[in-house]
Design a protein around this motif. Structure first.
Motif, short mmCIF file in Angstrom:
data_model
loop_
_atom_site.label_atom_id
_atom_site.label_comp_id
_atom_site.label_asym_id
_atom_site.label_seq_id
_atom_site.Cartn_x
_atom_site.Cartn_y
_atom_site.Cartn_z
N THR A 121 -1.40 -2.28 -4.50
CA THR A 121 -0.65 -3.07 -5.56
C THR A 121 -0.76 -4.73 -5.16
O THR A 121 -0.27 -4.99 -4.15
N ARG A 132 0.75 -1.20 0.27
CA ARG A 132 -0.29 -0.07 -0.10
C ARG A 132 1.02 1.30 0.06
O ARG A 132 1.59 1.40 0.84
N ASP A 133 0.47 2.35 -0.87
CA ASP A 133 1.21 3.61 -0.94
C ASP A 133 0.09 4.68 -0.88
O ASP A 133 -0.39 4.78 -2.08
N GLY A 190 -3.24 5.78 -1.12
CA GLY A 190 -4.53 5.20 -1.49
C GLY A 190 -4.22 4.33 -2.83
O GLY A 190 -5.26 3.87 -3.41
N ARG A 191 -3.06 4.15 -2.98
CA ARG A 191 -2.73 3.13 -4.12
C ARG A 191 -2.28 1.60 -3.61
O ARG A 191 -1.46 1.77 -2.74
N VAL A 197 -3.66 -3.36 -9.95
CA VAL A 197 -3.62 -2.01 -9.03
C VAL A 197 -4.98 -1.62 -8.68
O VAL A 197 -5.90 -1.62 -9.54
N PHE A 198 -5.32 -1.04 -7.52
CA PHE A 198 -6.59 -0.77 -7.41
C PHE A 198 -6.39 0.51 -6.27
O PHE A 198 -5.38 0.57 -5.46
N ASN A 199 -7.69 1.38 -5.98
CA ASN A 199 -7.49 2.50 -5.01
C ASN A 199 -8.27 2.22 -3.82
O ASN A 199 -9.36 1.40 -3.78
#
Length: 567
Positions: free
Chosen positions: A496, A490-491, A493-494, A529-531
């Motif tokens: 992976t 997690r970065d 709100g991103r 990838v999702f938010n």
């Protein structure tokens, strides 16, 4: 074609019995070893087996006549027969063959010279008379052979279970999955008062003058290890099953006289429910012109074609059905109708057959019961050897955890099937099963025959039915031992997701649940990838559709292994 004899060429003598070895050889105690060139060219058109079983001495006397045809020139017949038996006589097309003529049974590979080379298309008949004490099972069905037992009231109770060891433990055969005879006739002689239910259709019994009765059966295209002897003081239950395909299938259950009648009746009542599930999920019961048969045995069970062995003692485990009855019945489709091309493809029998149990739980009681069974299976996986090695293997190698997939054939195979079903959808998955089992998409009673299939066959069919490239799927799950691992980073709100530990690019999509809302993440190049808002609760694969490495399961298995080693 029968071979021609030139007068004066052959001096035929009376065969002198050859003394057998006391113990079965390692060669005999496995099955599926590579066939000789002669065996590859030999087709068993018919096996006529007369077997006298003598409970008091724990011996048998066999008289086997095999009608063979050839697809290439052959100068000798090569079969398998356990060396514990004394071979009393061998004849080829009615002419005796002496040991001096060169026949031998070294290690249990019975080689019989022919007086002239047979051409492709020729036929011959080989008769073998033999007797002795057959190999006794030490822990049937896992370490199989003959089971000599007694019923609660002291009557003889006898069964055979030879999946891991092969047909050569009690009749001369080509001990390989592709050695199936086109037809088998069985004449089983037992003491009066005992029944001998066996494979196929019942042709009647004959009372003999010596206090015995001969039970006669005939069956077509049986799996070699599926030929079975079952002897005991049985009560027979019968009823017709009206198939959704329009035919009527006779159902038979032979149980001990000492059983509680209501328990036997309750188990028998499960037969039509299970048949309807399999017919709805896969296709018509394959042997409807013979029977759907079950016989109670002193060992746990085995998938003997049309006469499945049942030894579960009517135990209830809270699943809502008898798991053993259901599992062995699965093999009428996955094992007997569709037989693997070699033991290396055994997961097609055991994995797909095992997956039918959670699917049946869902059929009866809904998703929760299916998911509970799948979760239990997940805890058993070893992942030390791939389900399929890609090379010829025998049964001992495949079934032993130290050398092959072992129990992963069952439970990992079932979980792989579940993941495939989630990936391509239930309709495409069921169509793939139907084509794998019957070799056609539209099976109906009378329009199919038993067939062989391999893992590459299943891949090709599943790709056609799903219209997807699935090489990556089978490369990871079937031809590789380790499970893929899904890592999440997690970065802000991103988020992976990345697959690791796979056999190559692994585009398996993953469902995620973010604060209770589900979405499917496409995995291109093994990553997606999702938010999600920082701090959101993320649940990966909430319905547990994808088989993958799980740290908490690995920790559980390690602790179980540690506990077992310390005991």
């Amino acid at each position: 074609m029968r071979f021609l004899l030139v007068a004066g060429v052959l001096a035929l003598l009376v065969v002198v019995p050859v003394q057998a070895q006391v113990r079965s050889t390692p060669f005999t105690l496995t099955t599926g070893t590579p066939r000789t060139a002669e065996q590859v060219a030999t087709v068993v058109d018919e096996a006529d087996l007369a077997i006298r079983v003598m409970p008091q001495t724990r011996t048998i006397a066999g008289d086997a006549t095999l009608t063979l045809s050839f697809t290439a020139p052959v100068s000798q017949v090569v079969l398998e027969l356990d060396t514990v038996f004394t071979i009393e006589a061998i004849t080829v097309d009615g002419v005796p063959v002496e040991a001096d003529d060169g026949w031998e049974n070294a290690d249990g590979r019975l080689t019989i010279p022919l007086y002239e080379t047979k051409a492709a298309g020729d036929r011959t008949s080989v008769r073998i008379e033999y007797s002795g004490s057959p190999h006794q099972a030490t822990n049937a069905p896992w370490d199989g052979g003959f089971v000599w037992s007694r019923t609660p009231d002291g009557q003889p109770w006898i069964a055979t279970a030879v999946q891991g060891e092969g047909c050569d433990l009690f009749w001369p055969c080509i001990d390989h999955p592709q050695g199936e005879p086109a037809k088998v006739n069985l004449h089983i002689t037992v003491p009066n008062g005992l029944s001998a239910p066996s494979n196929g259709r019942f042709l009647g019994s004959t009372a003999n003058d010596d206090g015995t009765t001969t039970w006669n059966w005939t069956t077509t295209r049986p799996n070699t290890y599926a030929i079975a002897l079952n002897i005991g003081p049985y009560v027979e239950l019968t009823a017709p099953y009206e198939s959704r395909f329009g035919n009527t299938v006779p159902m038979h259950f032979w149980h001990l006289r000492t059983d509680r009648a209501e328990r036997a009746a309750a188990l028998f009542a499960e037969f039509p429910k299970m048949l309807d599930f399999y017919e709805a999920t896969v296709g018509p019961y394959p042997f409807g012109d013979e029977k759907m048969g079950v016989v109670e045995t002193p060992h746990l069970g085995m998938e003997h074609q049309t006469i499945n062995a049942y030894g579960n003692k009517y135990e209830l485990d809270g699943k809502g059905y008898d798991w053993l009855l259901q599992h062995e019945l699965a093999h009428e489709w996955f094992g007997n109708q569709m037989t693997n091309g070699s033991w290396d493809d055994m997961w097609l029998h055991e994995g797909l057959g095992t997956y039918m149990q959670p699917l049946y739980a869902r059929w009866l009681n809904g998703d929760r019961y299916m998911e509970a069974e799948l979760a239990t299976m997940r805890l058993t996986l070893r992942n030390r050897f791939p389900l399929v090695s890609g090379r010829v293997q025998d049964s001992a190698t495949v079934y032993e955890d130290a050398t092959g997939p072992g129990l992963d054939l069952y439970y990992k195979g079932a979980l792989v099937a579940h993941t495939l079903r989630a990936l391509i959808g239930e309709e495409a998955f069921n169509r793939s099963l139907t084509r794998l089992v019957y070799g056609r998409p539209d099976p109906r009673p009378g329009n199919f025959e038993p067939r062989y299939a391999t893992t590459p066959d299943f891949i090709r069919i599943a790709e056609q039915e799903s219209r997807r490239d699935l090489d990556w799927f089978f490369a990871t799950y079937v031809y590789q031992a380790t499970l893929p691992k899904l890592e999440m980073t997690r970065d802000g709100g991103r988020v992976t997701l990345r697959w690791t530990g796979t056999a190559g690019e692994f585009p398996m999509p993953v469902e995620v649940e973010v604060d209770g809302v589900s979405q499917t993440v496409a995995m291109r190049g093994g990553a997606g990838v999702f938010n999600a808002r920082p701090g959101a609760h993320i649940l990966i694969d909430p319905q547990n559709r994808v088989l993958r490495q799980l740290d908490f399961v690995d920790a559980y298995q390690a602790r179980q292994a540690e506990t077992g080693a310390s005991q």
